[in-house]
Design an enzyme around this catalytic site. Structure first.
Site, short mmCIF file in Angstrom:
data_model
loop_
_atom_site.label_atom_id
_atom_site.label_comp_id
_atom_site.label_asym_id
_atom_site.label_seq_id
_atom_site.Cartn_x
_atom_site.Cartn_y
_atom_site.Cartn_z
N ASP A 1 -0.20 5.18 1.05
CA ASP A 1 -0.57 6.07 1.78
C ASP A 1 -0.75 5.58 3.41
O ASP A 1 -1.30 4.51 3.69
CB ASP A 1 -1.95 6.86 1.65
CG ASP A 1 -1.84 7.49 0.37
OD1 ASP A 1 -1.83 8.70 0.28
OD2 ASP A 1 -2.04 6.84 -0.88
N ASP B 1 0.86 -1.34 -0.13
CA ASP B 1 0.04 0.15 -0.12
C ASP B 1 0.94 1.42 0.07
O ASP B 1 2.06 1.07 0.37
CB ASP B 1 -0.93 0.03 1.14
CG ASP B 1 -1.69 1.22 1.49
OD1 ASP B 1 -2.47 1.63 0.59
OD2 ASP B 1 -1.63 1.88 2.38
N ASP C 1 -1.78 -1.00 6.05
CA ASP C 1 -1.90 -0.09 7.39
C ASP C 1 -3.30 0.01 7.63
O ASP C 1 -3.72 0.52 8.94
CB ASP C 1 -1.27 1.24 7.42
CG ASP C 1 -2.12 2.05 6.41
OD1 ASP C 1 -2.31 3.31 6.76
OD2 ASP C 1 -2.37 1.76 5.26
#
Length: 219
Positions: free
Chosen positions: A9, A7, A168
């Site tokens: 961001d 991922d 995240d």
């Protein structure tokens, strides 16, 4: 080929400052001032519409129609100032390069629009480290649909059955679960999710820990 998909961001980079600034540009243009602060970093990583909804929830008279109207202006503001505050997390690129040196393929699967993701990674000087980058609008589907992850692996030249996702958020956890692949979630991002409660196959508090977890999970 063993493949590690990242991922963007909140995982590779903390982009929240520039995202919040773009949303506040929209609010200022409406005469509302800055409605978001650094305390809203977790919402920033949930996307432009989430930031707009949160800001408008703090004033009267604005609903989903205004969220729709302000979404493109937000993207435009973000594109014009995409990297003033964004930083790669400590050790992120050292970890990426160490994986590549060990024979892993690395790529990015993000729900940021592809063009913005490409612009940002090039601006940070690290786009060429990744074999593929797929964004929210690359395919008709996006995370947590597993096809977004599968196609990222394919375009990177990897093997789905030897892949994992590093992320995240709950979205990343759902993506890996839907794909039947393991996930490693980072605990240092500003997101609102307590990733420890999501029961990922792996957790890391610093990128120094990534290589060992990747080896444990996919060899």
């Amino acid at each position: 080929m063993r493949t590690v998909i990242f991922d963007l961001d909140g995982t590779l980079a903390d982009t929240s400052g520039d995202l919040l600034a773009a949303a506040n540009t929209c609010f200022r243009d409406l005469g509302l001032g800055d409605l978001l602060t650094s305390a809203d970093s977790g919402t920033a990583l949930k996307g432009g519409r989430a930031m707009l909804r949160l800001g408008f929830s703090r004033v009267d008279g604005y609903g989903e129609d205004e969220v729709d109207r302000q979404y493109q202006p937000l993207l435009d503001a973000y594109a014009q100032d995409i990297d003033s505050h964004t930083v790669l997390y400590p050790g992120a690129m050292d970890a990426v390069r160490a994986l590549k040196d060990d024979g892993y393929v690395v790529a990015i699967c993000t729900n940021k629009p592809e063009g913005l993701a490409e612009t940002l990674m090039n601006s940070l000087g690290v786009r060429d480290e990744f074999a593929a980058l797929l964004g929210a609008d690359t395919l008709p589907v996006r995370k947590p649909d597993p096809e977004h992850l599968f196609e990222t692996v394919r375009r990177a030249g990897g093997h789905i059955d030897k892949s994992l996702l590093v992320g995240d958020t709950l979205t990343d956890r759902k993506t890996s679960a839907n794909a039947g692949r393991p996930s490693i979630l980072v605990t240092f991002g500003p997101g609102d999710d307590d990733v420890r409660d999501l029961n990922p196959e792996g957790l890391i508090g610093h990128f120094d820990e990534l290589h060992a977890e990747v080896r444990r999970l996919i060899g």
